[in-house]
Design a protein around this motif. Structure first.
Motif, PDB file in Angstrom:
ATOM      1  N   LEU A  44      35.799  34.047  39.507  1.00 37.41           N
ATOM      2  CA  LEU A  44      36.047  34.998  41.005  1.00 37.41           C
ATOM      3  C   LEU A  44      36.184  35.892  40.732  1.00 37.41           C
ATOM      4  O   LEU A  44      35.536  36.835  39.473  1.00 37.41           O
ATOM      5  CB  LEU A  44      37.755  34.985  40.466  1.00 37.41           C
ATOM      6  N   PRO A  45      35.673  36.409  41.861  1.00 38.49           N
ATOM      7  CA  PRO A  45      34.792  37.880  42.491  1.00 38.49           C
ATOM      8  C   PRO A  45      35.545  39.173  41.609  1.00 38.49           C
ATOM      9  O   PRO A  45      36.999  38.880  42.385  1.00 38.49           O
ATOM     10  CB  PRO A  45      34.761  38.186  43.612  1.00 38.49           C
ATOM     11  N   LYS A  46      35.658  40.095  40.863  1.00 32.76           N
ATOM     12  CA  LYS A  46      36.502  40.965  40.614  1.00 32.76           C
ATOM     13  C   LYS A  46      36.668  41.552  41.222  1.00 32.76           C
ATOM     14  O   LYS A  46      35.430  42.198  42.393  1.00 32.76           O
ATOM     15  CB  LYS A  46      35.894  41.929  39.592  1.00 32.76           C
ATOM     16  N   SER A  47      37.898  42.070  41.984  1.00 28.71           N
ATOM     17  CA  SER A  47      37.929  43.752  42.604  1.00 28.71           C
ATOM     18  C   SER A  47      37.577  44.815  42.643  1.00 28.71           C
ATOM     19  O   SER A  47      37.401  44.728  43.869  1.00 28.71           O
ATOM     20  CB  SER A  47      40.277  42.733  43.235  1.00 28.71           C
ATOM     21  N   ASN A  48      37.696  45.420  41.081  1.00 25.89           N
ATOM     22  CA  ASN A  48      37.549  46.213  41.392  1.00 25.89           C
ATOM     23  C   ASN A  48      36.167  46.068  39.677  1.00 25.89           C
ATOM     24  O   ASN A  48      37.117  45.360  38.720  1.00 25.89           O
ATOM     25  CB  ASN A  48      38.800  47.408  40.425  1.00 25.89           C
ATOM     26  N   ASN A  49      35.471  46.452  40.267  1.00 27.91           N
ATOM     27  CA  ASN A  49      33.974  47.068  38.933  1.00 27.91           C
ATOM     28  C   ASN A  49      34.395  47.419  37.615  1.00 27.91           C
ATOM     29  O   ASN A  49      34.981  48.343  37.851  1.00 27.91           O
ATOM     30  CB  ASN A  49      32.914  46.905  39.866  1.00 27.91           C
ATOM     31  N   LEU A  50      34.686  46.927  36.715  1.00 27.26           N
ATOM     32  CA  LEU A  50      34.469  47.841  35.384  1.00 27.26           C
ATOM     33  C   LEU A  50      32.863  48.411  35.342  1.00 27.26           C
ATOM     34  O   LEU A  50      32.012  47.798  35.196  1.00 27.26           O
ATOM     35  CB  LEU A  50      34.435  46.863  34.409  1.00 27.26           C
ATOM     36  N   PHE A  51      33.889  49.744  34.572  1.00 31.55           N
ATOM     37  CA  PHE A  51      32.786  50.758  35.103  1.00 31.55           C
ATOM     38  C   PHE A  51      31.895  50.226  33.609  1.00 31.55           C
ATOM     39  O   PHE A  51      30.566  50.122  33.566  1.00 31.55           O
ATOM     40  CB  PHE A  51      33.600  51.821  33.723  1.00 31.55           C
ATOM     41  N   THR A  52      32.586  49.549  32.341  1.00 32.03           N
ATOM     42  CA  THR A  52      31.259  48.958  31.313  1.00 32.03           C
ATOM     43  C   THR A  52      30.588  47.905  31.859  1.00 32.03           C
ATOM     44  O   THR A  52      29.858  48.110  31.061  1.00 32.03           O
ATOM     45  CB  THR A  52      32.352  48.175  30.120  1.00 32.03           C
ATOM     46  N   VAL A  53      30.980  47.311  32.643  1.00 30.73           N
ATOM     47  CA  VAL A  53      30.147  46.173  32.779  1.00 30.73           C
ATOM     48  C   VAL A  53      28.804  46.435  33.674  1.00 30.73           C
ATOM     49  O   VAL A  53      27.549  46.252  33.603  1.00 30.73           O
ATOM     50  CB  VAL A  53      30.492  45.165  33.970  1.00 30.73           C
ATOM     51  N   GLU A  54      28.741  47.606  34.371  1.00 34.35           N
ATOM     52  CA  GLU A  54      28.356  48.800  35.990  1.00 34.35           C
ATOM     53  C   GLU A  54      27.167  48.843  34.924  1.00 34.35           C
ATOM     54  O   GLU A  54      25.793  49.139  35.201  1.00 34.35           O
ATOM     55  CB  GLU A  54      28.261  49.674  36.792  1.00 34.35           C
TER      56      GLU A  54
END
Length: 471
Positions: free
Chosen positions: A137-147
């Motif tokens: 499922l696409p994340k609606s709000n990207n996690l900063f840690t993953v970025e």
């Protein structure tokens, strides 16, 4: 084992704004099942986790994708501690009276609850959450840690790469939400055009010959026009006009750059390479309870013995004092020479050292000194500004120390050229904070609070000594 717990302890934020470590059992179980922790070093585990998470060849099987998600979960835990550290360093650039705490920054970047596995889609853009039934499922709000993890380049061929720790610090510092928040407290975030207007020599050397030519022509035209217009000079740097761009194109005479919009895009591209948040001395003085006064150069994970680290630090400390003491005299003499050449202020060149001695040694205010020498206060503040003197000494000292450090690490073969721009950004900020702590912060605070009759800080003592010897 204690160091490895960072791979399953995730920093999160309480409702009151404080941080705490949450144990992520799924990350702990997977890491212990996957690695013999008595045989694997932390460095090898870190590199292996990064290789798994970023290996696109593993995207053809669900089991492989789940492995990528679990390795990413461990990495998310690992960097969360460094995100907190970065927020502390950001906040320490403000005095306690400004009301900026690191806890106020945490919610912008600690948005990861560690409850789900996250991977990146094949186009390397979208974060995808792996559900319990194997769906994505696409994340609606990207996690900063993953970025942070996804943007990190983990190539063994890249000898000048930042460590993941330093990369996390850099990305946290550049986080748009944090930058926007700190801007409300006077944290200077310069425009591209201001940045290009003051490229330092060591930064210029990292550019191609064509890029260097573009910067030199830009500075020639842009600075000239700003100097000629006092209103523009006092305003924020704006994009160059079409007329300015065309003049730059004519001076450059580069076949591939013939239209104003082409040159504008090229300038933006170069600025992006050089981009860093500029720390204004007015609003970036280190809190007394901030970081330690020791400076550790970012070494890009090159193994180095503690003894050599100490030798390097001692040499850097000696270089700092040499650069500082040299620039005290150099900046004072340069200022006097500029006054001598000025049609409006040449009469005051001979009084410059006397005014500084009166301010620093006798504790007189600029307004009282102005009355004493028969000059308007606003004019005296402009000509004899102790604040401007300190800022210029600081600027020259930081520039010289950075050049000395770059020479030192090249001689010791700790890093290869050309220097990565992210490395230069981190090194510059590290040196600025170190120099402020050691020399400039206390002196600047005294100027701004008018407590200039305290001679105990190093800057004032050194300046008074120089003025006494040269008066």
């Amino acid at each position: 084992m204690d160091q490895l717990t960072s791979y399953w302890q995730l920093y999160q934020v309480r409702s009151n704004g404080t941080e705490y470590k949450k144990k992520i059992e799924a990350a702990e179980k997977w890491l212990k099942d996957s690695y013999d922790l008595t045989q694997w070093t932390q460095e090898k585990i870190l590199n292996n986790l990064l290789n798994i998470f970023k290996n696109t060849a593993l995207d053809n099987l669900l089991d492989n994708l789940i492995e990528k998600g679990k390795s990413g979960l461990c990495l998310r835990c690992y960097i969360s501690e460094y995100i907190v550290t970065a927020c502390k360093k950001r906040a320490s650039l403000f005095s306690s009276s400004q009301g900026v705490t690191y806890q106020a920054l945490l919610p912008f970047v600690l948005d990861d609850d560690g409850k789900s596995l996250i991977i990146i889609d094949q186009e390397d853009k979208q974060q995808l959450e792996i559900t319990d039934n194997g769906k994505f499922l696409p994340k609606s709000n990207n996690l900063f840690t993953v970025e942070v993890i996804n943007s990190y380049k983990n190539s063994s061929d890249n000898q000048t790469k930042l460590s993941l720790r330093n990369w996390t610090y850099l990305k946290t510092k550049q986080n748009k939400k944090i930058v926007d928040f700190l801007a409300e407290f006077g944290f200077s975030n310069v425009t591209d055009w201001s940045l290009l207007n003051r490229v330092k020599k060591y930064e210029l050397q990292q550019l191609t010959e064509q890029e260097q030519s573009i910067i030199k022509v830009y500075a020639e035209v842009y600075k000239r026009d700003r100097r000629q217009n006092q209103y523009i000079l006092r305003s924020k740097c704006q994009p160059p006009s079409v007329e300015q761009l065309q003049e730059m194109i004519n001076k450059l005479n580069v076949e591939k750059i013939q239209k104003p919009h082409t040159l504008l895009n090229e300038l933006k591209r170069i600025a992006k390479q050089l981009r860093r948040v500029v720390v204004s001395l007015d609003s970036s003085l280190m809190d007394k309870e901030g970081e330690t006064t020791t400076l550790e150069v970012p070494y890009h994970d090159v193994p180095i013995e503690e003894k050599e680290k100490l030798e390097i630090f001692n040499q850097i400390q000696d270089n700092l004092m040499h650069c500082f003491q040299t620039n005290i005299g150099k900046v004072v003499q340069n200022t006097i020479q500029k006054l001598q050449k000025s049609k409006s202020y040449s009469l005051y060149a001979s009084q410059y050292i006397y005014v500084l001695k009166s301010f620093y040694q006798e504790g007189k205010s600029i307004s009282n000194i102005a009355k004493e020498i028969g000059i308007e206060q606003y004019k005296a503040s402009r000509i004899f500004s102790p604040k401007n003197l300190l800022k210029e000494v600081r600027k020259q000292t930081v520039d010289d120390l950075i050049n000395a450090i770059l020479k030192l690490i090249k001689e010791r073969k700790l890093i290869t050229e050309p220097f990565d721009h992210n490395y230069l950004t981190l090194l510059t900020e590290t040196v600025e904070q170190y120099a402020d702590k050691e020399i400039f912060a206390e002196a600047s605070a005294q100027i701004m609070t008018s407590t200039n009759n305290n001679y105990e800080n190093l800057y004032t003592q050194t300046l008074i000594e120089y003025l006494t010897q040269n008066s």
